[in-house]
Design a protein around this motif. Structure first.
Motif, PDB file in Angstrom:
ATOM      1  N   THR A  32       0.819  -1.205   0.000  1.00  0.00           N
ATOM      2  CA  THR A  32       0.000   0.000   0.000  1.00  0.00           C
ATOM      3  C   THR A  32       0.858   1.262   0.000  1.00  0.00           C
ATOM      4  OG1 THR A  32      -0.211  -0.067   2.415  1.00  0.00           O
ATOM      5  CG2 THR A  32      -1.934  -1.144   1.112  1.00  0.00           C
ATOM      6  N   GLY A  33       1.886   1.264  -0.860  1.00  0.00           N
ATOM      7  CA  GLY A  33       2.599   2.496  -1.138  1.00  0.00           C
ATOM      8  C   GLY A  33       1.743   3.374  -2.025  1.00  0.00           C
ATOM      9  N   ALA A  34       2.367   4.256  -2.781  1.00  0.00           N
ATOM     10  CA  ALA A  34       1.611   5.177  -3.622  1.00  0.00           C
ATOM     11  C   ALA A  34       0.784   4.437  -4.671  1.00  0.00           C
ATOM     12  CB  ALA A  34       2.566   6.156  -4.294  1.00  0.00           C
ATOM     13  N   VAL A  35       1.399   3.463  -5.327  1.00  0.00           N
ATOM     14  CA  VAL A  35       0.696   2.732  -6.382  1.00  0.00           C
ATOM     15  C   VAL A  35      -0.466   1.934  -5.796  1.00  0.00           C
ATOM     16  CG1 VAL A  35       0.937   0.977  -8.176  1.00  0.00           C
ATOM     17  CG2 VAL A  35       2.770   2.625  -7.800  1.00  0.00           C
ATOM     18  N   GLY A  36      -0.200   1.215  -4.714  1.00  0.00           N
ATOM     19  CA  GLY A  36      -1.245   0.425  -4.087  1.00  0.00           C
ATOM     20  C   GLY A  36      -2.358   1.275  -3.509  1.00  0.00           C
ATOM     21  N   SER A  37      -2.009   2.428  -2.943  1.00  0.00           N
ATOM     22  CA  SER A  37      -3.027   3.327  -2.401  1.00  0.00           C
ATOM     23  C   SER A  37      -3.937   3.838  -3.505  1.00  0.00           C
ATOM     24  CB  SER A  37      -2.361   4.501  -1.676  1.00  0.00           C
ATOM     25  OG  SER A  37      -1.653   4.054  -0.536  1.00  0.00           O
ATOM     26  N   ALA A  38      -3.349   4.162  -4.653  1.00  0.00           N
ATOM     27  CA  ALA A  38      -4.161   4.592  -5.793  1.00  0.00           C
ATOM     28  C   ALA A  38      -5.102   3.486  -6.248  1.00  0.00           C
ATOM     29  CB  ALA A  38      -3.254   5.017  -6.947  1.00  0.00           C
ATOM     30  N   ALA A  39      -4.618   2.239  -6.206  1.00  0.00           N
ATOM     31  CA  ALA A  39      -5.464   1.113  -6.595  1.00  0.00           C
ATOM     32  C   ALA A  39      -6.634   0.944  -5.633  1.00  0.00           C
ATOM     33  CB  ALA A  39      -4.626  -0.165  -6.651  1.00  0.00           C
ATOM     34  N   ILE A  40      -6.396   1.169  -4.348  1.00  0.00           N
ATOM     35  CA  ILE A  40      -7.472   1.061  -3.357  1.00  0.00           C
ATOM     36  C   ILE A  40      -8.548   2.115  -3.624  1.00  0.00           C
ATOM     37  CG2 ILE A  40      -8.006   1.413  -0.910  1.00  0.00           C
ATOM     38  CD1 ILE A  40      -5.222   0.085  -0.361  1.00  0.00           C
ATOM     39  N   MET A  41      -8.107   3.345  -3.876  1.00  0.00           N
ATOM     40  CA  MET A  41      -9.083   4.394  -4.188  1.00  0.00           C
ATOM     41  C   MET A  41      -9.859   4.066  -5.457  1.00  0.00           C
ATOM     42  SD  MET A  41      -7.101   7.945  -3.165  1.00  0.00           S
ATOM     43  CE  MET A  41      -5.467   7.550  -3.808  1.00  0.00           C
ATOM     44  N   ALA A  42      -9.173   3.518  -6.455  1.00  0.00           N
ATOM     45  CA  ALA A  42      -9.835   3.163  -7.703  1.00  0.00           C
ATOM     46  C   ALA A  42     -10.826   2.016  -7.503  1.00  0.00           C
ATOM     47  CB  ALA A  42      -8.798   2.780  -8.754  1.00  0.00           C
ATOM     48  N   ALA A  43     -10.482   1.060  -6.634  1.00  0.00           N
ATOM     49  CA  ALA A  43     -11.397  -0.047  -6.364  1.00  0.00           C
ATOM     50  C   ALA A  43     -12.694   0.460  -5.740  1.00  0.00           C
ATOM     51  CB  ALA A  43     -10.729  -1.065  -5.445  1.00  0.00           C
ATOM     52  N   LYS A  44     -12.567   1.463  -4.878  1.00  0.00           N
ATOM     53  CA  LYS A  44     -13.769   2.054  -4.294  1.00  0.00           C
ATOM     54  C   LYS A  44     -14.587   2.763  -5.362  1.00  0.00           C
ATOM     55  CE  LYS A  44     -15.316   5.192  -0.636  1.00  0.00           C
ATOM     56  NZ  LYS A  44     -14.881   6.106   0.461  1.00  0.00           N
TER      57      LYS A  44
END
Length: 370
Positions: free
Chosen positions: A195-207
């Motif tokens: 959940t670095g920058a790339v993973g955090s962006a993926a989490i927001m996109a999943a929502k």
């Protein structure tokens, strides 16, 4: 003109801040951009350490944002005064580019990592010494850059240039991997490893995509707490890799995860991720790892699972289309990436690299001008 830049002179060594770098004149396909700020990305560290073959000395940086000050004679997509985010470069003429897949440009290594223009020249020098330029078409660890038109993405002038540059690579990659490539159905599950920058962006996109089970995995509890703020419904500390499969299966009621996005590139975690997939699930990795890295997957019992493994570059995005969409999502409060960032001055760029590496900062941003 004379510019200030952070220069890689030795692999695995800190960057040096140099004030008397010469930036040459524009080529017809370039625009001169005054860099306001630029993100520090894991790929910068990978190249600094010699894992990818950009010739040194070099000016890196590939998440720039700034203002166009001059435009080459062949450039048609920007004007003087435009605010721009700088993305990855691509040739624009190969079969992949012309098929709408610039992230998979057939000449991606030359365009993004070659350190030279297509004619073999570099825009940067010092006392006659050539310095590699055009990293991802830009080399934005500098006060100014001659940027190829393929890397220029015009954004609204009300978007803050001191933070939006990070959309050019890492956040584009994470969000695009979910929204452009995995395309999860609403109501499904998605797990993010790292959940670095790339993973955090993926989490927001999943929502944004409507996933109702969003699982964040990391070894840093502080990052997992932030992941909950960004949209994660469940978190797993993956320091003990042995428990990952059991926990993912428990969260999904024994069915497995529909989509898993890996940002770590750790083979043991990828093996476990594959075993945690639901039937017809997809496992994708976006990690920049050393050439020759291999992952063992079981293909006997898993044959009846019908699962997919894929690699993703740059979120499979067309940056001129996707990055302005991310800006609009941010304006609406749906993509709050400002929660990830911390600013540094140019003279503190090496501290930014260190803070990113030890996990204390998710997304460092270096200020170049006001």
């Amino acid at each position: 003109m004379k510019i200030t830049a952070a220069v890689v002179r030795e692999h695995n060594k800190p960057l040096t801040i140099e004030n008397d770098i010469d930036l040459d004149g524009l080529k017809p396909n370039e625009a001169r951009v005054r860099i306001v700020a630029t993100g520090i990305c894991h790929t910068d560290a990978v190249v600094r350490d010699g894992i990818y073959p950009t010739p040194i000395p070099a000016v890196l940086g590939h998440e720039g944002a700034g203002v166009v000050e001059e435009v080459g004679s062949a450039v048609t997509n920007v004007e003087v005064g435009d605010h721009v985010v700088l993305g990855a470069a691509y040739c624009g003429t190969c079969t992949q580019c012309r098929s709408g897949n610039p992230a998979y440009c057939l000449h991606v290594f030359a365009e993004d990592f070659g350190g030279r223009r297509r004619d073999g020249s570099t825009s940067l020098s010092k006392n006659g010494e050539q310095i590699s330029s055009h990293f991802f078409g830009q080399s934005s660890f500098a006060t100014h850059a001659n940027v190829v038109q393929e890397s220029l993405i015009v954004i609204d002038k009300d978007a803050p240039l001191d933070i939006v540059g990070v959309l050019g690579c890492g956040l584009n990659t994470g969000a695009g991997s979910v929204l452009n490539e995995l395309k999860p159905d609403p109501g499904t599950s998605l797990a993010v490893f790292g959940t670095g920058a790339v993973g955090s962006a993926a989490i927001m996109a999943a929502k944004i995509a409507g996933c109702t089970t969003i699982i964040a995995l990391d070894i840093h509890d502080s990052r997992l707490e932030l992941a909950k703020e960004l949209g994660a419904t469940h978190t797993i500390n993956s320091r003990d890799a042995e428990v990952v499969i059991d926990q993912l299966m428990e969260i999904t009621g024994g069915e497995g995860v529909n989509n898993i996005l890996d940002t770590t590139g750790i083979p043991a975690l990828l093996t476990r991720a594959a075993k945690s997939l639901a039937k017809r699930g997809t496992l994708a990795t976006i990690a920049a790892t050393a050439s020759g890295t291999e992952v063992p997957f079981e293909i006997g019992d898993s044959l009846i699972q019908g699962w997919t493994f894929k690699t993703i570059i740059q979120g499979s995005s067309v940056p001129q289309v996707f990055i302005p969409r991310l800006v609009e999502l941010w304006k609406q409060g749906q993509f709050p990436f400002e929660k990830l960032v911390k600013h540094y001055e140019l003279e503190d760029i090496n501290q930014g690299f260190e803070d990113s590496a030890d996990g204390s900062v998710i997304k460092p941003i270096v200020r170049l001008s006001r």
